[in-house]
Enzyme design. Structure first.
Site, PDB file in Angstrom:
ATOM      1  N   CYS A 201      -9.088 -44.798 -10.423  1.00 25.09           N
ATOM      2  CA  CYS A 201      -9.830 -43.545 -10.534  1.00 25.09           C
ATOM      3  C   CYS A 201      -8.915 -42.449 -11.084  1.00 25.09           C
ATOM      4  O   CYS A 201      -7.710 -42.465 -10.868  1.00 25.09           O
ATOM      5  CB  CYS A 201     -10.375 -43.128  -9.167  1.00 25.09           C
TER       6      CYS A 201
ATOM      7  N   ARG B 207      -5.035 -37.689  -6.615  1.00 31.67           N
ATOM      8  CA  ARG B 207      -4.358 -38.152  -5.401  1.00 31.67           C
ATOM      9  C   ARG B 207      -4.059 -39.650  -5.431  1.00 31.67           C
ATOM     10  O   ARG B 207      -3.531 -40.194  -4.467  1.00 31.67           O
ATOM     11  CB  ARG B 207      -5.225 -37.822  -4.169  1.00 31.67           C
TER      12      ARG B 207
ATOM     13  N   HIS C 152     -10.711 -46.050  -4.397  1.00 31.22           N
ATOM     14  CA  HIS C 152     -10.146 -45.332  -3.251  1.00 31.22           C
ATOM     15  C   HIS C 152     -11.278 -44.808  -2.375  1.00 31.22           C
ATOM     16  O   HIS C 152     -12.351 -44.463  -2.868  1.00 31.22           O
ATOM     17  CB  HIS C 152      -9.221 -44.192  -3.698  1.00 31.22           C
TER      18      HIS C 152
ATOM     19  N   ASP D 296      -8.759 -39.566 -10.065  1.00 28.90           N
ATOM     20  CA  ASP D 296      -8.412 -38.682  -8.942  1.00 28.90           C
ATOM     21  C   ASP D 296      -6.894 -38.433  -8.882  1.00 28.90           C
ATOM     22  O   ASP D 296      -6.107 -39.385  -8.877  1.00 28.90           O
ATOM     23  CB  ASP D 296      -8.893 -39.326  -7.632  1.00 28.90           C
TER      24      ASP D 296
ATOM     25  N   CYS E  82     -14.060 -41.444  -2.592  1.00 30.41           N
ATOM     26  CA  CYS E  82     -14.108 -41.120  -4.021  1.00 30.41           C
ATOM     27  C   CYS E  82     -15.240 -40.115  -4.306  1.00 30.41           C
ATOM     28  O   CYS E  82     -16.402 -40.355  -3.946  1.00 30.41           O
ATOM     29  CB  CYS E  82     -14.312 -42.395  -4.833  1.00 30.41           C
TER      30      CYS E  82
HETATM   31 CO    CO Z   1     -12.305 -41.257  -7.219  1.00 27.93          CO
END
Ligand code: CO
Length: 213
Positions: free
Chosen positions: A40, A44, A96, A42, A99
């Protein structure tokens, strides 16, 4: 500040060179990663960092909610290059928990353009609605769908001609499904590891003679 980022970069390059003299020179000559990471976007979930890999060790594709769509030339090109040119031995789809893309897909809000992207996750949610309905609350439904989404993307990779042709010619290639927890930094292995065409539903399967043509 942007200047901080550039300063950080100089510090980082100097540290790597100090620890491993000639590192960048060697890397510039060629890359030979054994892994393709599909994760992803993302912020993080930084791919290299969470599995302790240095530059050169991980070929990476990231998008919102780590999707592998058969109409996404970007992702397919990455897989094609990774398998056919770099000859990676493993493709890891790592989702993750929590999400945002998956959470949005479970909602009924209008997010605009991205709804078309998230629709693929919605379809998985609808297909697996009995599993999701059995979860006690929204958070658990999101996390379960995060897992189911990874499994679906692993399947999608297996269904590509790229993976099937690699297996047909005896190339070593395994597809794996993992999920990362932002809350403790740990990856859970979803125990889906596919390295041959054996369990391929017939409709996705390319015939041997078709592959040789
Ligand atoms: Co995500």
């Amino acid at each position: 500040m942007l200047t901080d980022l550039l300063g950080n970069n100089r510090d980082w390059a100097a540290r790597i060179e100090r620890e491993q003299p000639g590192f960048f020179k060697r890397l510039a000559a060629q890359q030979t990663p054994e892994y393709l990471w599909i994760g992803c976007s993302d912020s993080r979930v930084p791919a290299n960092e969470i599995v302790g890999m240095l530059p050169g060790e991980l070929f990476v594709h990231r998008n919102i909610a780590n999707l592998v769509l058969h109409t996404d030339l970007n992702c397919l090109s990455v897989i094609h290059f990774a398998v056919n040119v770099l000859k990676v031995k493993h493709i890891i789809v790592c989702g993750h928990y929590g999400c945002g893309g998956v959470r949005a897909a479970l909602s009924n809000q209008d997010y605009g353009l991205i709804d078309h992207w998230l629709r693929h996750i919605k379809d998985i949610g609808y297909h697996c609605r009995d599993i999701l309905d059995a979860e006690p609350d929204e958070q658990h439904r999101v996390d379960r769908l995060c897992e189911l989404n990874v499994l679906q993307q692993v399947e999608n990779i297996c269904h590509t001609g790229i993976a099937q042709k690699a297996w047909q010619r005896g190339q070593s290639l395994a597809i794996h499904g993992w999920i990362y927890s932002i809350e403790d930094g740990l990856i859970k292995d979803l125990k889906v590891d596919i390295d041959c065409v054996d369990s391929m539903p017939a409709i996705y399967s390319l015939r041997q003679e078709a592959l040789q043509a």
